[in-house]
Motif scaffolding. Structure first.
Motif, mmCIF file in Angstrom:
data_model
loop_
_atom_site.group_PDB
_atom_site.id
_atom_site.type_symbol
_atom_site.label_atom_id
_atom_site.label_comp_id
_atom_site.label_asym_id
_atom_site.label_seq_id
_atom_site.Cartn_x
_atom_site.Cartn_y
_atom_site.Cartn_z
ATOM 1 N N SER A 98 0.838 -1.199 0.000
ATOM 2 C CA SER A 98 0.000 0.000 0.000
ATOM 3 C C SER A 98 0.873 1.249 0.000
ATOM 4 O O SER A 98 1.820 1.348 0.790
ATOM 5 C CB SER A 98 -0.913 0.002 1.228
ATOM 6 O OG SER A 98 -1.647 -1.209 1.300
ATOM 7 N N PRO A 99 0.607 2.216 -0.872
ATOM 8 C CA PRO A 99 1.538 3.345 -1.038
ATOM 9 C C PRO A 99 1.775 4.166 0.221
ATOM 10 O O PRO A 99 2.899 4.640 0.449
ATOM 11 C CB PRO A 99 0.896 4.190 -2.141
ATOM 12 C CG PRO A 99 -0.518 3.720 -2.245
ATOM 13 C CD PRO A 99 -0.527 2.302 -1.807
ATOM 14 N N LYS A 100 0.767 4.329 1.046
ATOM 15 C CA LYS A 100 0.936 5.153 2.233
ATOM 16 C C LYS A 100 1.487 4.360 3.402
ATOM 17 O O LYS A 100 2.351 4.832 4.137
ATOM 18 C CB LYS A 100 -0.379 5.842 2.570
ATOM 19 C CG LYS A 100 -0.748 6.851 1.490
ATOM 20 C CD LYS A 100 -2.153 7.359 1.587
ATOM 21 C CE LYS A 100 -2.396 8.395 0.490
ATOM 22 N NZ LYS A 100 -2.207 7.849 -0.875
ATOM 23 N N THR A 101 1.025 3.132 3.572
ATOM 24 C CA THR A 101 1.539 2.302 4.654
ATOM 25 C C THR A 101 2.966 1.864 4.377
ATOM 26 O O THR A 101 3.840 1.956 5.242
ATOM 27 C CB THR A 101 0.649 1.061 4.848
ATOM 28 O OG1 THR A 101 -0.676 1.478 5.175
ATOM 29 C CG2 THR A 101 1.172 0.181 5.968
ATOM 30 N N ALA A 102 3.239 1.385 3.160
ATOM 31 C CA ALA A 102 4.567 0.869 2.832
ATOM 32 C C ALA A 102 5.560 1.972 2.506
ATOM 33 O O ALA A 102 6.749 1.842 2.795
ATOM 34 C CB ALA A 102 4.474 -0.098 1.650
#
Length: 270
Positions: A98-102
């Protein structure tokens, strides 16, 4: 970034980066390699100032992403659950993709959905700014049909869909699919276009966003996500800091110059 085996990547002169999930032979399902490559790519995009906007799509026209590759489930990197002796150490593959989590990435990410989007695809769709879909796109979650609880996916979709719609989609499993039209009606999708116009539609709106001062855009993205994740009054307190960060003198000067130049980009009614 041509070293990736499961992802396509292209950065245009307009600052729009195209990321393509590139495993069409398995409907762009993710294996352990794609998990690792996505996590690496999100972090690199975060640090590349030439990138202003990201468009995320899938290879081919049959699927955007169908979640985890069931043929790769034996890989320990795809396992969900406890690590070590304590249940406090818990891993989930979604933390990698996930772009924001990762990636802690607050540059706008637009999803261009070009076919089926199901199961683990919602890890990705849950953290994009908005979705443009081809007319033939469909959305569903088969977890319960295969005897698995839909937990992270359901929580992600509850941020984007009404409660009843989330419940129905998650609980009916593989027995029902949301059409692109229905997804648009409930607010999951923001625009529907014929399949052969999907790239053009995503490129048009991405270029418009990329043409604006990037810090102002990124601070706006962060503000909206804070408001989604925090209580309203908590978000307002954070907003005071974001105003200082996002309204820097260079961005304001660029915006003022654009306003006073008399040159206006053509606008589009949708």
């Amino acid at each position: 970034m041509g070293r990736f085996e499961t992802l396509g990547y292209d950065l245009g002169a307009d600052g729009v980066a195209w990321v393509t999930l590139d495993r069409p032979e398995v409907h762009n399902a993710f294996d352990a390699r794609m998990l690792r490559e996505l996590r690496t790519l999100w972090r690199e995009l975060r640090e590349d100032d030439a990138v202003r906007v990201v468009v995320l799509t899938g290879a081919g026209d049959r699927a955007f992403c169908t979640g985890v590759d069931r043929g790769a489930l034996g890989d320990p990197d795809l396992a969900i659950g406890q690590r070590g002796a304590t249940p406090l150490h818990f891993d989930d593959p979604g933390d990698w993709i996930s772009p924001k989590t990762a990636g802690d990435l607050w540059k706008p990410v637009i999803a261009a959905v070009n076919g089926m989007a199901c199961g683990g695809a919602f890890y990705l769709l849950g953290q994009v700014e908005f979705i443009i879909a081809a007319e033939h796109a469909t959305f569903f979650d088969p977890h319960t049909s295969y005897g698995m609880a839909s937990v992270f996916e359901s929580m992600a979709m509850l941020q984007r869909m009404p409660l009843g719609e989330v419940m129905r989609m998650q609980l009916t499993g593989s027995h029902e699919r949301l059409s692109a039209r229905r997804a648009y009606e409930i607010g999951l999708v923001q625009e529907i276009v014929p399949g052969d116009q999907l790239h053009e539609a995503a490129a048009r709106v991405a270029a418009a966003i990329a043409s604006q001062p990037p810090l102002a855009v990124q601070a706006t993205v962060r503000a909206v996500w804070y408001a989604q994740e925090l209580g309203y009054r908590q978000a307002l307190e954070v907003a005071k800091t974001l105003i200082h960060v996002g309204n820097d003198p260079a961005s304001l000067a660029e915006g003022q110059a654009a306003f006073t130049s008399g040159v206006r980009l053509p606008w589009r009614l949708r």
